[in-house]
Design an enzyme around this catalytic site. Sequence first.
Site, PDB file in Angstrom:
ATOM      1  CE  LYS A  55      -3.810  -2.525   1.924  1.00  0.00           C
ATOM      2  NZ  LYS A  55      -4.473  -3.087   3.092  1.00  0.00           N
ATOM      3  CD  GLN A  99      -3.530  -4.774   6.186  1.00  0.00           C
ATOM      4  OE1 GLN A  99      -3.345  -3.806   5.480  1.00  0.00           O
ATOM      5  NE2 GLN A  99      -4.166  -5.844   5.753  1.00  0.00           N
ATOM      6  CG  ASP A 122      -9.908  -0.716   4.048  1.00  0.00           C
ATOM      7  OD1 ASP A 122      -9.560  -0.983   2.880  1.00  0.00           O
ATOM      8  OD2 ASP A 122      -9.286  -1.097   5.054  1.00  0.00           O
TER       9      ASP A 122
END
Length: 283
Positions: A55, A99, A122
């Site tokens: 990322k 995460q 997200d």
Amino acid sequence: MAVLIDGKATSQAIKDELKAKVEEIRKTKGESAVPTLAVVLVGDDPASAVYVRNKKKACEYIGIGSRSIELPAETCEEELLALIDDLNGDAAVTGILVQLPLPAHIDENKVIERISPEKDVDGFNPVNAGRLFTGRPGFVSCTPAGIVELLKRHDINIAGKHCVVVGRSNIVGKPMALLMLKENATVTVCHSKTVNLQEITKQADILICAIGKPRFFGAEYVKDGAVVVDVGIHRMEDGKLCGDVRFDEVEPKCSAITPVPGGVGPMTIAMLMYNCVQAAGMQ
Ligand code: NDP
């Protein structure tokens, strides 16, 4: 022979488009308008560390800022929630990504709900899930959003098609079904309690396999000429990657198929970058 739906090339094309867009933002609005993604990693899970690294690399490639916050596995829930509050209030941070999975002593739902919906790149926060449900603009979970983009960029018609989604997780299956509905497909969702799964998947014009079981779907699950999207990703004992689909068996039967690796996987990160750039525009 089936068309190979190329996630690697499509993801690269999206990242290049975003790179140009970020350059434009930098030129016209100045450095302070360029998005910054904050990535929070709790613990030392090696797979998560690889995802976080990828990322960061993608942020560098498209020219946006990234801030990496690595916390020890013992971090308590309150500490993590306090950090999210700080990031929510920090005007220099455009997007926040925690995460997953988190260590067992931290409630993932609480953490996801704490991220400001406007920074939830997200798309996991219930506010954004609700926006998708009601057809309003918001952040969409990156993997299903990437699949729709992949189909569109390969000129695969979705409207009017029967799409069968196997899997109903909040991250993949459910948002996938809603997105296909938004694209005017007729959608059926299957899961582990579905009776006669094979009978249903054989009716699919577009079959989306997201159950997390290596090489589960063989030719017997697929209609001739169907489009097959394989979301699963598994590392085999020999070190190679495979999906939920037996590619060798299914590929000769279908009209188009995503490979693993190089199909859905690379799209997830491209759509995350897309959401980061969107976030900057919205703020
Ligand atoms: P989950 O484990 O959260 O969900 C799996 C779903 O599959 C559940 O809804 C479950 O049903 C259903 N299921 C399990 N077994 C069967 C079965 N035998 N028949 C029918 N349905 C079944 O997984 P995720 O949705 O998070 O991920 C799915 C896969 O996609 C995984 O392999 C994951 O690694 C991969 N993935 C890949 C990404 C990428 O970027 N390529 C990103 C995200 C995920 P029930 O609800 O009844 O339990």
